[in-house]
Design a protein around this motif. Structure first.
Motif, PDB file in Angstrom:
ATOM      1  N   GLN A  63       0.816  -1.224   0.000  1.00 55.90           N
ATOM      2  CA  GLN A  63       0.000   0.000   0.000  1.00 55.90           C
ATOM      3  C   GLN A  63       0.850   1.275   0.000  1.00 55.90           C
ATOM      4  OE1 GLN A  63      -3.247  -0.610  -0.293  1.00 55.90           O
ATOM      5  NE2 GLN A  63      -2.767  -2.781  -0.110  1.00 55.90           N
ATOM      6  N   ASP A  64       2.095   1.179   0.477  1.00 55.86           N
ATOM      7  CA  ASP A  64       2.945   2.349   0.686  1.00 55.86           C
ATOM      8  C   ASP A  64       3.810   2.613  -0.557  1.00 55.86           C
ATOM      9  OD1 ASP A  64       4.697   4.318   1.585  1.00 55.86           O
ATOM     10  OD2 ASP A  64       4.894   3.422   3.589  1.00 55.86           O
ATOM     11  N   LYS A  65       3.323   3.453  -1.467  1.00 57.28           N
ATOM     12  CA  LYS A  65       4.031   3.756  -2.714  1.00 57.28           C
ATOM     13  C   LYS A  65       5.350   4.493  -2.467  1.00 57.28           C
ATOM     14  CE  LYS A  65       0.923   1.965  -5.375  1.00 57.28           C
ATOM     15  NZ  LYS A  65       1.181   0.646  -5.924  1.00 57.28           N
ATOM     16  N   PHE A  66       5.383   5.341  -1.437  1.00 57.29           N
ATOM     17  CA  PHE A  66       6.614   6.069  -1.108  1.00 57.29           C
ATOM     18  C   PHE A  66       7.701   5.087  -0.665  1.00 57.29           C
ATOM     19  CE2 PHE A  66       9.393   8.129   2.003  1.00 57.29           C
ATOM     20  CZ  PHE A  66       9.915   9.147   1.218  1.00 57.29           C
ATOM     21  N   GLN A  68       7.857   1.899  -1.404  1.00 54.52           N
ATOM     22  CA  GLN A  68       8.221   1.101  -2.576  1.00 54.52           C
ATOM     23  C   GLN A  68       9.260   1.838  -3.427  1.00 54.52           C
ATOM     24  OE1 GLN A  68       4.899  -0.317  -4.923  1.00 54.52           O
ATOM     25  NE2 GLN A  68       3.724  -0.810  -3.094  1.00 54.52           N
ATOM     26  N   GLU A  69       9.022   3.132  -3.625  1.00 55.89           N
ATOM     27  CA  GLU A  69       9.947   3.935  -4.431  1.00 55.89           C
ATOM     28  C   GLU A  69      11.314   4.036  -3.745  1.00 55.89           C
ATOM     29  OE1 GLU A  69      10.799   5.527  -7.945  1.00 55.89           O
ATOM     30  OE2 GLU A  69       8.836   4.716  -7.429  1.00 55.89           O
ATOM     31  N   GLU A  70      11.297   4.175  -2.422  1.00 54.26           N
ATOM     32  CA  GLU A  70      12.546   4.262  -1.656  1.00 54.26           C
ATOM     33  C   GLU A  70      13.345   2.952  -1.783  1.00 54.26           C
ATOM     34  OE1 GLU A  70      13.972   5.608   2.824  1.00 54.26           O
ATOM     35  OE2 GLU A  70      11.945   4.828   2.541  1.00 54.26           O
ATOM     36  N   ILE A  71      12.676   1.820  -1.632  1.00 53.37           N
ATOM     37  CA  ILE A  71      13.339   0.519  -1.753  1.00 53.37           C
ATOM     38  C   ILE A  71      13.893   0.343  -3.164  1.00 53.37           C
ATOM     39  CG2 ILE A  71      12.954  -1.989  -1.787  1.00 53.37           C
ATOM     40  CD1 ILE A  71      10.880  -1.501   0.493  1.00 53.37           C
ATOM     41  N   LYS A  72      13.109   0.717  -4.163  1.00 56.78           N
ATOM     42  CA  LYS A  72      13.531   0.588  -5.563  1.00 56.78           C
ATOM     43  C   LYS A  72      14.757   1.450  -5.851  1.00 56.78           C
ATOM     44  CE  LYS A  72      11.737   1.151 -10.261  1.00 56.78           C
ATOM     45  NZ  LYS A  72      10.586   1.587 -11.050  1.00 56.78           N
ATOM     46  N   ASN A  73      14.768   2.689  -5.358  1.00 58.50           N
ATOM     47  CA  ASN A  73      15.881   3.600  -5.609  1.00 58.50           C
ATOM     48  C   ASN A  73      17.160   3.161  -4.904  1.00 58.50           C
ATOM     49  OD1 ASN A  73      14.338   5.228  -7.250  1.00 58.50           O
ATOM     50  ND2 ASN A  73      13.777   6.639  -5.607  1.00 58.50           N
ATOM     51  N   ILE A  74      17.026   2.626  -3.694  1.00 63.27           N
ATOM     52  CA  ILE A  74      18.214   2.262  -2.914  1.00 63.27           C
ATOM     53  C   ILE A  74      18.710   0.860  -3.257  1.00 63.27           C
ATOM     54  CG2 ILE A  74      19.122   1.873  -0.585  1.00 63.27           C
ATOM     55  CD1 ILE A  74      17.018   3.980   0.368  1.00 63.27           C
ATOM     56  N   PHE A  75      17.797  -0.120  -3.308  1.00 59.57           N
ATOM     57  CA  PHE A  75      18.198  -1.523  -3.445  1.00 59.57           C
ATOM     58  C   PHE A  75      17.916  -2.123  -4.822  1.00 59.57           C
ATOM     59  CE2 PHE A  75      17.461  -0.761   1.061  1.00 59.57           C
ATOM     60  CZ  PHE A  75      18.669  -1.189   1.593  1.00 59.57           C
ATOM     61  N   GLY A  76      17.140  -1.443  -5.633  1.00 59.95           N
ATOM     62  CA  GLY A  76      16.881  -1.912  -6.995  1.00 59.95           C
ATOM     63  C   GLY A  76      15.494  -2.520  -7.170  1.00 59.95           C
ATOM     64  N   ALA A  77      15.062  -2.566  -8.426  1.00 59.18           N
ATOM     65  CA  ALA A  77      13.723  -3.055  -8.778  1.00 59.18           C
ATOM     66  C   ALA A  77      13.558  -4.541  -8.457  1.00 59.18           C
ATOM     67  CB  ALA A  77      13.450  -2.802 -10.254  1.00 59.18           C
ATOM     68  N   THR A  78      14.644  -5.320  -8.577  1.00 63.86           N
ATOM     69  CA  THR A  78      14.583  -6.763  -8.294  1.00 63.86           C
ATOM     70  C   THR A  78      14.219  -7.019  -6.837  1.00 63.86           C
ATOM     71  OG1 THR A  78      16.337  -7.082  -9.923  1.00 63.86           O
ATOM     72  CG2 THR A  78      15.857  -8.931  -8.482  1.00 63.86           C
ATOM     73  N   ILE A  79      14.789  -6.229  -5.946  1.00 63.29           N
ATOM     74  CA  ILE A  79      14.519  -6.397  -4.506  1.00 63.29           C
ATOM     75  C   ILE A  79      13.087  -5.992  -4.198  1.00 63.29           C
ATOM     76  CG2 ILE A  79      15.204  -5.705  -2.175  1.00 63.29           C
ATOM     77  CD1 ILE A  79      17.262  -7.480  -3.679  1.00 63.29           C
ATOM     78  N   LEU A  80      12.622  -4.904  -4.808  1.00 60.60           N
ATOM     79  CA  LEU A  80      11.231  -4.484  -4.598  1.00 60.60           C
ATOM     80  C   LEU A  80      10.277  -5.577  -5.077  1.00 60.60           C
ATOM     81  CD1 LEU A  80       9.035  -2.464  -3.823  1.00 60.60           C
ATOM     82  CD2 LEU A  80       9.285  -1.465  -6.111  1.00 60.60           C
ATOM     83  N   GLU A  81      10.550  -6.147  -6.254  1.00 60.39           N
ATOM     84  CA  GLU A  81       9.706  -7.219  -6.785  1.00 60.39           C
ATOM     85  C   GLU A  81       9.707  -8.427  -5.845  1.00 60.39           C
ATOM     86  OE1 GLU A  81       9.610 -10.258 -10.583  1.00 60.39           O
ATOM     87  OE2 GLU A  81      10.681  -8.364 -10.803  1.00 60.39           O
ATOM     88  N   TYR A  82      10.877  -8.737  -5.298  1.00 58.42           N
ATOM     89  CA  TYR A  82      11.012  -9.848  -4.340  1.00 58.42           C
ATOM     90  C   TYR A  82      10.111  -9.622  -3.117  1.00 58.42           C
ATOM     91  CZ  TYR A  82      13.383 -12.746  -0.801  1.00 58.42           C
ATOM     92  OH  TYR A  82      13.676 -13.635   0.210  1.00 58.42           O
TER      93      TYR A  82
END
Length: 196
Positions: A63-66, A68-82
């Motif tokens: 639910q938390d888009k902010f 999600q964006e933080e995780i994607k920017n720091i750790f990458g899209a693969t980690i967010l998808e995981y």
């Protein structure tokens, strides 16, 4: 609210990253079966700033888009998808509980595990744990570790223990190979002397 005990009990993955330049901040991400924790060391604001820690249940990450964006920017899209796959109960090899993941690896050949390590960042982290390297040690040497090897692993980790054991085995093998090469030459000289 998730607790530290929940993270330790069901730990799946721990990652560390540094923010892109010119920022010098460090981040840590701990992923468990039911929650995540993000630690941020804001070094840019001074070297003695204490890290900030944020716990979040997995279902809240969806639910938390902010966040999600933080995780994607720091750790990458693969980690967010995981993380999102975990939250949505999409079971894949990489997000199996640790004991099940280890059971699957037991059926793989050594080269298959080494190839899996090179697949992506998640498998690199999952397969570089001490428990996986302990299993690899047993597979490579085809025996249980000795008490001395267990002490070495306690001090240096199973990966280093395997590396040191393999270096020793190669050294002994090469020494024996050199001895074997010298022995036939000695026998040949003795035979020629008797013939005269």
């Amino acid at each position: 609210m998730p607790k530290i005990q929940d993270l330790k009990r069901s730990l799946l993955l721990q990652l560390y990253a540094r923010a892109s330049a010119p920022c010098r901040d460090y981040y840590g991400l701990t992923i468990a079966e039911s929650c995540i924790s993000i630690n941020a060391w804001k070094i840019t604001h001074g070297p003695h700033v204490t890290p900030k820690q944020k716990f979040c249940p997995l279902e809240d990450v969806t639910q938390d888009k902010f966040l999600q964006e933080e995780i994607k920017n720091i750790f990458g899209a693969t980690i967010l998808e995981y993380i999102l796959d975990l939250a949505n109960n999409k079971r894949k090899l990489e997000n199996l509980p640790t004991h099940l993941f280890l059971n699957v690896l037991r059926y793989l050949k050594i080269n298959d595990v080494l190839n899996l390590i090179q697949t992506n960042k998640i498998f690199y982290e999952l397969c570089n744990t001490d428990s996986v390297w302990c299993m690899m040690f047993t597979k490579v040497l085809n025996r249980s570790p000795s008490p001395d090897e267990k002490r070495m692993a306690f001090d240096y980790g199973w990966r280093e223990a395997l590396k040191r054991r393999m270096t020793y085995i190669r050294k002994v093998f090469n020494e024996n190979k050199m001895k074997m090469k010298k022995q036939p030459a000695v026998h040949a000289k003795k035979k020629t002397i008797k013939a005269k």
